[in-house]
Design an enzyme around this catalytic site. Structure first.
Site, PDB file in Angstrom:
ATOM      1  N   TYR A  97      13.463  28.045  64.195  1.00 50.46           N
ATOM      2  CA  TYR A  97      14.081  28.833  63.118  1.00 50.46           C
ATOM      3  C   TYR A  97      13.779  28.246  61.742  1.00 50.46           C
ATOM      4  O   TYR A  97      13.761  28.959  60.746  1.00 50.46           O
ATOM      5  CB  TYR A  97      15.594  28.958  63.339  1.00 50.46           C
ATOM      6  CG  TYR A  97      15.926  30.029  64.356  1.00 50.46           C
ATOM      7  CD1 TYR A  97      16.175  31.341  63.962  1.00 50.46           C
ATOM      8  CD2 TYR A  97      15.941  29.736  65.713  1.00 50.46           C
ATOM      9  CE1 TYR A  97      16.451  32.328  64.895  1.00 50.46           C
ATOM     10  CE2 TYR A  97      16.212  30.716  66.654  1.00 50.46           C
ATOM     11  CZ  TYR A  97      16.465  32.012  66.239  1.00 50.46           C
ATOM     12  OH  TYR A  97      16.720  32.983  67.167  1.00 50.46           O
ATOM     13  N   GLU A 139      21.779  32.596  71.714  1.00 47.75           N
ATOM     14  CA  GLU A 139      20.710  32.166  72.633  1.00 47.75           C
ATOM     15  C   GLU A 139      21.139  30.936  73.433  1.00 47.75           C
ATOM     16  O   GLU A 139      20.838  30.824  74.628  1.00 47.75           O
ATOM     17  CB  GLU A 139      19.405  31.925  71.848  1.00 47.75           C
ATOM     18  CG  GLU A 139      18.771  33.257  71.418  1.00 47.75           C
ATOM     19  CD  GLU A 139      17.885  33.188  70.181  1.00 47.75           C
ATOM     20  OE1 GLU A 139      17.327  32.111  69.889  1.00 47.75           O
ATOM     21  OE2 GLU A 139      17.749  34.217  69.494  1.00 47.75           O
TER      22      GLU A 139
HETATM   23  C1  HEM Z   1      16.610  35.057  61.893  1.00 45.97           C
HETATM   24  C2  HEM Z   1      15.436  34.927  62.478  1.00 45.97           C
HETATM   25  C3  HEM Z   1      14.804  35.941  63.397  1.00 45.97           C
HETATM   26  C4  HEM Z   1      14.945  37.297  63.450  1.00 45.97           C
HETATM   27  C5  HEM Z   1      15.798  38.198  62.576  1.00 45.97           C
HETATM   28  C6  HEM Z   1      14.101  37.764  64.522  1.00 45.97           C
HETATM   29  C7  HEM Z   1      13.978  39.094  64.884  1.00 45.97           C
HETATM   30  C8  HEM Z   1      13.255  39.546  65.964  1.00 45.97           C
HETATM   31  C9  HEM Z   1      13.189  40.910  66.394  1.00 45.97           C
HETATM   32  C10 HEM Z   1      13.893  42.084  65.744  1.00 45.97           C
HETATM   33  C11 HEM Z   1      12.401  40.952  67.488  1.00 45.97           C
HETATM   34  C12 HEM Z   1      12.058  42.190  68.326  1.00 45.97           C
HETATM   35  C13 HEM Z   1      13.109  42.301  69.409  1.00 45.97           C
HETATM   36  C14 HEM Z   1      12.875  43.500  70.303  1.00 45.97           C
HETATM   37  O1  HEM Z   1      12.062  43.378  71.226  1.00 45.97           O
HETATM   38  O2  HEM Z   1      13.466  44.555  70.058  1.00 45.97           O
HETATM   39  C15 HEM Z   1      11.940  39.611  67.745  1.00 45.97           C
HETATM   40  C16 HEM Z   1      11.074  39.251  68.749  1.00 45.97           C
HETATM   41  C17 HEM Z   1      10.455  38.032  68.789  1.00 45.97           C
HETATM   42  N1  HEM Z   1      10.781  36.904  68.068  1.00 45.97           N
HETATM   43 FE1  HEM Z   1      12.157  36.784  66.639  1.00 45.97          FE
HETATM   44  N2  HEM Z   1      13.460  36.708  65.086  1.00 45.97           N
HETATM   45  C18 HEM Z   1      13.859  35.573  64.431  1.00 45.97           C
HETATM   46  C19 HEM Z   1      13.469  34.285  64.715  1.00 45.97           C
HETATM   47  C20 HEM Z   1      12.462  33.951  65.578  1.00 45.97           C
HETATM   48  C21 HEM Z   1      11.969  32.619  65.797  1.00 45.97           C
HETATM   49  C22 HEM Z   1      12.516  31.352  65.156  1.00 45.97           C
HETATM   50  C23 HEM Z   1      10.934  32.707  66.668  1.00 45.97           C
HETATM   51  C24 HEM Z   1      10.066  31.587  67.178  1.00 45.97           C
HETATM   52  C25 HEM Z   1       8.981  31.213  66.519  1.00 45.97           C
HETATM   53  C26 HEM Z   1      10.813  34.106  67.042  1.00 45.97           C
HETATM   54  C27 HEM Z   1       9.896  34.621  67.937  1.00 45.97           C
HETATM   55  C28 HEM Z   1       9.912  35.913  68.413  1.00 45.97           C
HETATM   56  C29 HEM Z   1       8.970  36.389  69.401  1.00 45.97           C
HETATM   57  C30 HEM Z   1       7.833  35.600  70.042  1.00 45.97           C
HETATM   58  C31 HEM Z   1       9.321  37.734  69.642  1.00 45.97           C
HETATM   59  C32 HEM Z   1       8.618  38.731  70.576  1.00 45.97           C
HETATM   60  C33 HEM Z   1       7.508  39.350  69.744  1.00 45.97           C
HETATM   61  C34 HEM Z   1       6.850  40.528  70.376  1.00 45.97           C
HETATM   62  O3  HEM Z   1       7.151  40.858  71.525  1.00 45.97           O
HETATM   63  O4  HEM Z   1       6.043  41.136  69.686  1.00 45.97           O
HETATM   64  N3  HEM Z   1      11.750  34.816  66.360  1.00 45.97           N
HETATM   65  N4  HEM Z   1      12.491  38.770  66.806  1.00 45.97           N
END
Ligand code: HEM
Ligand SMILES: Cc1cc2nc3c(=O)[nH]c(=O)nc-3n(C[C@H](O)[C@H](O)[C@H](O)COP(=O)(O)OP(=O)(O)OC[C@H]3O[C@@H](n4cnc5c(N)ncnc54)[C@H](O)[C@@H]3O)c2cc1C
Length: 406
Positions: A97, A139
């Site tokens: 994060y 989480e």
């Molecule tokens: C406040 C911080 C964050 C927000 C608001 C956020 C938001 C999101 C959202 C909206 C999704 C799509 C969820 C769905 O499938 O409907 C997602 C997926 C994902 N997030 Fe985050 N995220 C955050 C932090 C992080 C962090 C720290 C990481 C790690 C580096 C991360 C890695 C991922 C990955 C790998 C996916 C799946 C991507 C994909 O399938 O294309 N996220 N996140």
């Protein structure tokens, strides 16, 4: 809670952040991948290429800022839950994060330029960290519930013990843990993340697949549709890999089961509506009910191109025998070759008409299929009086349905 001064700044700058949301998240990913190329193996490259992930991230940040400032029109809880489950299935760690926050806030500065005064930067930093803390906490609880110790990797090796070609484009895999340990329980509707090493040294990619077999069995089953590229787009990376390179005896890295959607919610009538490969959660639901609640009234509505493309159709006569109150209505775009082969079902031609779906007034509904299909069916069911909170749905990609996204 936001501090009072930040709340005012966020309210004033939210329209600009919203208007430039996808430009900001596009820039964010470029910056982050330049600085941390190892993260390319964690993120879904298909969703990066199509812009779906950039849009989902922008929508989530805006929805959260609206929630904080009281301007929100959609409930925040389901959005938080969806993201946290997806993150947990990918093994996202609290330390990551910090990386995301640094690059996301820098991208806001780059895209909005001089409008980002120190007060604006402070206010959005506060929004980011409130959101990050909510996600990290959720989480942590999900990891603990999955039996994982703090920092323990989510990945476990599973061996393919059977592979069945369901249709020309759909294959199912039966899997057991290589370590011989217990097969985790799951709720119908939950999925596993599958990590594969692509051939030709193209690195790792991870995708989610709904568990399509019976919860409580001594194995898991996933059912994968091969995604073919159309209009010059490439074929799907992971589904093609699974179809072409994964055979009985091979191992795959799988996460524990995650996913906030319960496909068998309630204990009264249940309506399962699916299209194409969206039938996988419904199959787990039917298998589960056949084993645990055979008298429950269930309507299965499934849409497909034709009988020949309808995966797991051969399982339906057995499920009908086990579930005396199961009624099946099929909509085949091409119904000329319905060939039901022992299956008791009503078959119609063309696309699903939500007005004609057999509906019990108190039914809980589970929907899964392409977004336009789900928007049409959900809209029709809402018009017919089903309350939104009784319609659960699964999107096989990032984000949520139009009305729930904020
Ligand atoms: C406040 C911080 C964050 C927000 C608001 C956020 C938001 C999101 C959202 C909206 C999704 C799509 C969820 C769905 O499938 O409907 C997602 C997926 C994902 N997030 Fe985050 N995220 C955050 C932090 C992080 C962090 C720290 C990481 C790690 C580096 C991360 C890695 C991922 C990955 C790998 C996916 C799946 C991507 C994909 O399938 O294309 N996220 N996140
Ligand atoms: C919760 C959940 C459950 C799921 N359950 C199932 C399931 O049970 N069964 C199932 O089969 N699937 C399921 N999916 C979908 C699955 O996770 C994958 O998204 C699907 O298999 C496609 O992955 P892929 O790697 O083959 O395609 P990707 O490589 O990710 O490609 C996806 C699309 O993007 C396009 N694309 C990729 N790169 C580009 C580019 N450069 N330019 C233009 N277009 C591009 C491709 O042409 C393709 O249409 C589920 C998804 C989720 C989120």
């Amino acid at each position: 809670m936001l501090t009072e001064s930040s709340a005012a700044v966020v309210t004033a700058t939210l329209p600009a952040v919203q208007a430039h949301g996808e430009a900001i998240t596009r820039r964010f990913y470029q910056r982050m991948f330049d600085a941390h190329p190892e993260l390319l193996d964690l993120f879904n490259r298909g969703n990066q290429a199509t812009g779906a992930q950039q849009a989902a991230l922008a929508a989530a940040v805006v929805a959260y800022a609206e929630h904080l400032t009281g301007a929100g029109t959609v409930p925040w809880g389901p959005i938080l839950d969806r993201i946290a489950h997806k993150h947990a299935s990918l093994g996202i760690t609290p330390a990551q994060y910090t990386i995301v926050g640094r690059h996301l806030l820098a991208a806001v500065g780059e895209v909005l330029g001089e409008a980002v005064t120190p007060a604006v930067a402070t206010a959005w930093d506060e929004v980011y960290w409130l959101l990050a803390c909510e996600l990290i906490a959720r989480e942590a609880r999900l990891y603990a519930a999955a039996g994982l110790a703090e920092g323990e990797p989510v990945w476990r090796d599973w061996q393919v013990t059977a592979r069945r070609q369901e249709t020309v484009d759909v294959v199912s895999f039966t899997l057991v843990p290589v370590d011989g340990g217990p097969v985790p329980a799951f709720v119908p509707g939950q999925y596993t993340s599958v990590a594969v090493d692509l051939d030709g040294g193209r690195g790792q990619q991870i995708r989610q697949y709904s568990l399509s077999g019976r919860p409580g069995a001594d194995h898991w089953r996933i059912t994968v549709k091969r995604v073919r590229g159309t209009g010059g787009a490439p074929d799907g990376m992971v589904s093609t890999h699974l179809h072409e390179h994964v055979a009985v005896g091979d191992t795959l890295r799988l996460s524990p089961p995650f996913g906030e959607v319960d496909a068998v919610a309630g204990d009264g009538p249940l309506l399962l509506v699916s299209a194409g490969i969206g039938l996988t959660p419904a199959m787990a639901a039917l298998e589960h009910l056949a084993a645990t609640a055979p008298q429950r009234p269930v309507v299965l509505v499934h849409a497909d191109r034709a009988g020949a493309t309808h995966a797991h159709r051969d399982d339906l006569p057995r499920l009908h025998a086990a579930l005396p109150q199961l009624r099946t209505a099929l909509w085949y775009e091409d119904a000329t070759d319905a060939n039901l082969a022992g299956l008791t079902a009503e078959v119609a031609g063309g696309l699903v008409d939500p007005e004609l779906i057999p509906l019990s007034p108190e039914a809980h509904v589970h929907l899964c299929g392409p977004l336009p299909f789900m928007n049409v069916v959900r809209g029709g069911l809402l018009r017919r009086g089903v309350p939104a909170e009784r319609i659960a749905y699964e999107v096989f990609g990032p984000g949520m349905l139009r009305d729930d996204r904020g």
